[in-house]
Design an enzyme around this catalytic site. Structure first.
Site, PDB file in Angstrom:
ATOM      1  N   ASP A   1       0.851  -1.193   0.000  1.00 40.16           N
ATOM      2  CA  ASP A   1       0.000   0.000   0.000  1.00 40.16           C
ATOM      3  C   ASP A   1       0.885   1.240   0.000  1.00 40.16           C
ATOM      4  O   ASP A   1       1.888   1.288   0.725  1.00 40.16           O
ATOM      5  CB  ASP A   1      -0.886   0.041   1.246  1.00 40.16           C
TER       6      ASP A   1
ATOM      7  N   ASN B   1      -3.700  12.634  -2.191  1.00 46.86           N
ATOM      8  CA  ASN B   1      -4.677  13.075  -3.195  1.00 46.86           C
ATOM      9  C   ASN B   1      -5.357  14.366  -2.781  1.00 46.86           C
ATOM     10  O   ASN B   1      -5.568  15.274  -3.586  1.00 46.86           O
ATOM     11  CB  ASN B   1      -5.733  11.990  -3.412  1.00 46.86           C
TER      12      ASN B   1
ATOM     13  N   ASP C   1      -2.635  10.440  -9.731  1.00 45.32           N
ATOM     14  CA  ASP C   1      -2.505   9.474 -10.835  1.00 45.32           C
ATOM     15  C   ASP C   1      -1.059   9.396 -11.319  1.00 45.32           C
ATOM     16  O   ASP C   1      -0.557   8.310 -11.629  1.00 45.32           O
ATOM     17  CB  ASP C   1      -3.414   9.878 -11.995  1.00 45.32           C
TER      18      ASP C   1
ATOM     19  N   GLU D   1      -4.628   2.343  -4.274  1.00 49.38           N
ATOM     20  CA  GLU D   1      -3.181   2.396  -4.039  1.00 49.38           C
ATOM     21  C   GLU D   1      -2.622   1.050  -3.600  1.00 49.38           C
ATOM     22  O   GLU D   1      -1.514   0.972  -3.082  1.00 49.38           O
ATOM     23  CB  GLU D   1      -2.857   3.454  -2.969  1.00 49.38           C
TER      24      GLU D   1
END
Length: 771
Positions: A640, A648, A657, A684
């Protein structure tokens, strides 16, 4: 009056067979394929008069089918639990390749994973049957939310009003309401946490499947046709559903459903109705691991195609053959104990292709087949003569064997080849090497056949295949004759760069079952059993065990001699033909490249170009089986990106992204071997899969990837573990033979990943040790 009765009689003759389909929920686009089959006349064309009933939420829709209130129903993977309780239901075909059942939370809540649902209030279905995949995920992850079972048609509003922390809904339905109000939500999908189960499946009851198998086939055929039509004519079906079925739903909402279901059904990459028994077995193992299923369940008992074949079982064997098997109780089988990939006695366990055929044949004849333990093929042949074996798993007839064996219809046809040292020329004509020493295993049928066809060939008897290949490598023999499958298997495993397949025979080795000829009824039984094996099943077994490619090499000497003698005019003609061929080859290569790219699209993640979850589910099983066969370690890591949601939120989704792409490229560049795999499982979360390394080597590799990600120096102000973007890893390294199934590995890696996060993140936790 007589005329009226006559007309009623004629009408009844041509009326369709009345059947009821019980939906699992209220009318919506989720059932568009069934509406299409009814409204476009696909059911009627096959003589079916179908009533489609909306769900009565006060009743159990599965039990309505079991008790005969309806003949057909729609449900998800909960059906497997009903089967474990011996409920008389039969799965006809899956429609949704993935379940649309998900959990919704508000973005503002910061609940973006199931782990954050511990002790949180989740608005859930009244009945477990409606949300079993989600319950299985909680069990799988050890998460315990508070389940508020007051969910109804409009209860999603409770989430909007912050009255609950989370809401269980359909990916194709409830997210629309939030989108309509401009509310951002998180979608927690069980598929991203190892629970990628089938969604809607068409099923029936045992009575219908037994008494009306042809009607089941017709209903399945028309339904699949209806689904293709519905997805290819969405606007037309939306109007029909709006006017006749779901009058309260808006056109905009139905269109949202239609587009969402296109992704769930995946008709462009997987034909509608495709059923993978391996995936079902995986689901059953998952349920068993969590104590939801205790007894063993035979998949063929409740999949309609297999179930239907079993219904006809009594017609396959006659009464005399059935009586013989009842008295026999067990069939004793001899094998070649060292003949991979066909078969092997691996420390008392029968493995290889014939082990898989044995399982199929046992089901066909209805009694067990027991392998007789022998050390060599010669011992097996001796046992056959002494009647210690009833059958041989894979043999070819010879004059000697006909004295004590009958032979079934062949079920494998394998080319014969000759293996030489890597530096020998390609052999165009086998008869040209009759003056050289060529090895053949003593007792193998093709030895007798070749001696008759090539009396001058200098054939040397050998103990086994390994003995032959070693003698060729050491140049004690010019060549060794064997099957393409067995020689190719051993060359790839032990002799790459030393030995090669240098030529092939015109003959194919046609192999079937050898049965003792003092009990001739056995031949009849196995001829019938072999006939029941589908071409698809044959191909599956071949694909699993034989990956050898045989390519001829051209001997240009005769061509050159001929070319010197031809005229100038013919050379011009030849060059012209070659030019045309070159253009044709370029076009073929172009087409193949296009086809290759389209395959790649179906197995890769669009954003990162890593392999996707669908391919992960395929490769995980294959690599685990491969590691078991090769006695290797299996290494599996879940990864992860640390604090990715805050990343984000801080830098925006475009930068998010880009970060995912940069991290993916970093992982790719860190893996160098052909069978090292990396997958993006969702969001993720990534998975890294490889084999053959020790715990120390695997740990070093994963620690290197962790460091390489941090060395990208992607700024992350809200990362508590570093000023840069980092990742946490849960790594499992095990002897593959100690692993029961993929789910066991996934669960262990998931727990280790969680531990790595608890220990401060930017860590690797391997086999319970944080490094």
């Amino acid at each position: 009056m007589k005329l009226l009765i006559f007309l009623l009689f004629i009408t009844s003759l041509y009326a369709g067979e009345k059947i009821v389909l019980q939906l699992k929920w209220l009318h919506q686009f989720q059932f568009a394929g069934y509406y299409a089959a009814k409204e476009k006349g696909f059911y009627n064309e096959l003589g079916l008069d179908v009533e489609i009933r909306e769900r009565d939420r006060s009743k159990n829709n599965i039990e309505q089918v079991i008790n005969g209130e309806a003949q057909y129903g729609i449900a998800d993977s909960i059906l497997f639990l009903y089967r474990s309780k011996k409920e008389p239901l039969v799965i006809v075909t899956p429609i949704f390749q993935h379940t649309p059942n998900v959990i919704l939370t508000l973005k503002s809540s910061d609940i973006d994973s199931p782990y954050k649902l511990n002790n949180k209030k989740l608005l859930f279905y009244k009945k477990d049957t409606d949300g079993f995949g989600i319950l299985a995920m909680f069990e799988h992850l050890g998460v315990k939310p508070y389940l508020d079972r007051t969910k109804d048609k409009k209860s999603y509003e409770a989430l909007m009003k912050h009255e609950v922390d989370a809401y269980t809904g359909y990916l194709s339905n409830e997210p629309f309401y939030f989108k309509e109000k401009g509310m951002d939500i998180n979608i927690i999908n069980p598929a991203n946490y190892g629970l990628d189960l089938y969604g809607d499946m068409l099923f029936t009851n045992k009575d219908e499947a037994t008494k009306h198998p042809e009607r089941v086939k017709k209903f399945k055929e028309a339904t699949i046709k209806g689904w293709y039509y519905a997805l290819e004519h969405k606007d037309e079906m939306i109007k029909i559903i709006k006017s006749k079925y779901a009058k309260n739903k808006s056109i905009k909402h139905l269109r949202y459903e239609a587009d969402a279901l296109e992704e769930i059904i995946q008709r462009k990459s997987i034909p509608i109705g495709t059923l993978d028994k391996g995936r079902i077995r995986y689901t059953l193992e998952l349920y068993k691991d969590h104590g939801l299923i205790e007894n063993e369940i035979d998949v063929d008992d409740y999949i309609f195609d297999s179930f239907n074949k079993k219904i006809d079982k009594n017609t396959i064997l006659n009464s005399k053959e059935n009586d013989y098997l009842k008295k026999k109780k067990v069939i004793k089988m001899c094998i070649d104990p060292d003949w991979m990939p066909f078969e092997k006695n691996d420390r008392g366990k029968h493995i290889g292709m014939t082990a898989e055929y044995k399982q199929i044949l046992e089901k066909e004849i209805g009694i067990p087949i027991e392998v007789v333990q022998t050390k060599t093929w010669q011992d097996s042949l001796k046992f056959g003569k002494e009647r210690k074996c009833d059958i041989f798993s894979l043999v070819m007839p010879t004059k000697e064997r006909l004295k004590y064996l009958d032979f079934s219809t062949p079920y494998l046809k394998i080319p014969l080849v000759i293996v030489t040292n890597i530096d020998e020329f390609f052999i165009n004509d086998i008869s040209s090497v009759t003056n050289k020493k060529i090895g053949v295993v003593d007792g193998y049928a093709y030895g007798e056949i070749l001696r008759e066809k090539y009396p001058k060939m200098n054939l040397v008897k050998l103990k086994n295949l390994k003995d032959g290949l070693e003698k060729v490598r050491n140049k004690e023999l010019f060549g060794f004759i064997g099957t393409l499958a067995t020689t190719g298997y051993h060359i790839q495993k032990n002799y790459i760069g030393e030995l090669k397949i240098a030529g092939k025979f015109d003959e194919k080795w046609e192999l079937g079952i050898g049965t003792r000829n003092d009990e001739p009824i056995l031949k009849s039984i196995f001829d019938k059993a072999i006939k029941q094996i589908s071409l698809k099943k044959h191909q599956e077994i071949l694909n699993k065990w034989i990956s050898v490619k045989y390519e001829q090499e051209m001997d240009y000497k005769p061509i050159l001699k001929w070319a010197l003698g031809i005229s100038f005019v013919f050379i011009i003609v030849l060059l012209f033909i070659l030019r045309i061929n070159r253009k044709l080859n370029l076009e073929i290569r172009s087409r193949k490249e296009t086809e290759r790219k389209l395959q790649e699209l179906s197995i890769t993640d669009e954003l990162t170009t890593l392999y996707n979850r669908r391919y992960f589910n395929i490769i995980f099983t294959k690599l685990l089986n491969s590691a078991k066969r090769d006695n290797h370690n299996i290494c599996f890591a879940l990864m992860d990106i640390d604090f990715f949601k805050p990343y984000n939120d801080t830098y925006g989704h475009i930068m998010g992204d880009k970060a995912l792409r940069d991290v993916s490229r970093c992982i790719k560049d860190s893996l160098s071997r052909a069978d090292d795999y990396c997958f993006r499982l969702g969001g993720e979360e990534f998975a890294i899969l490889f084999k053959g390394l020790s715990k120390e080597q695997a740990t070093k590799l994963i620690k290197g990837i962790k460091q390489n990600i941090e060395d990208l120096k992607i700024e992350h102000k809200k990362n508590g573990a570093s000023q840069y973007l980092t990742a946490s890893f849960g790594l499992v390294v095990k002897d593959a033979k100690e692993v029961k199934n993929e789910n066991e590995l996934y669960r262990e890696a998931d727990a280790l990943l969680y531990k790595a996060k608890e220990n401060g993140r930017n860590k690797v936790c391997v086999n319970d040790e944080t490094v």
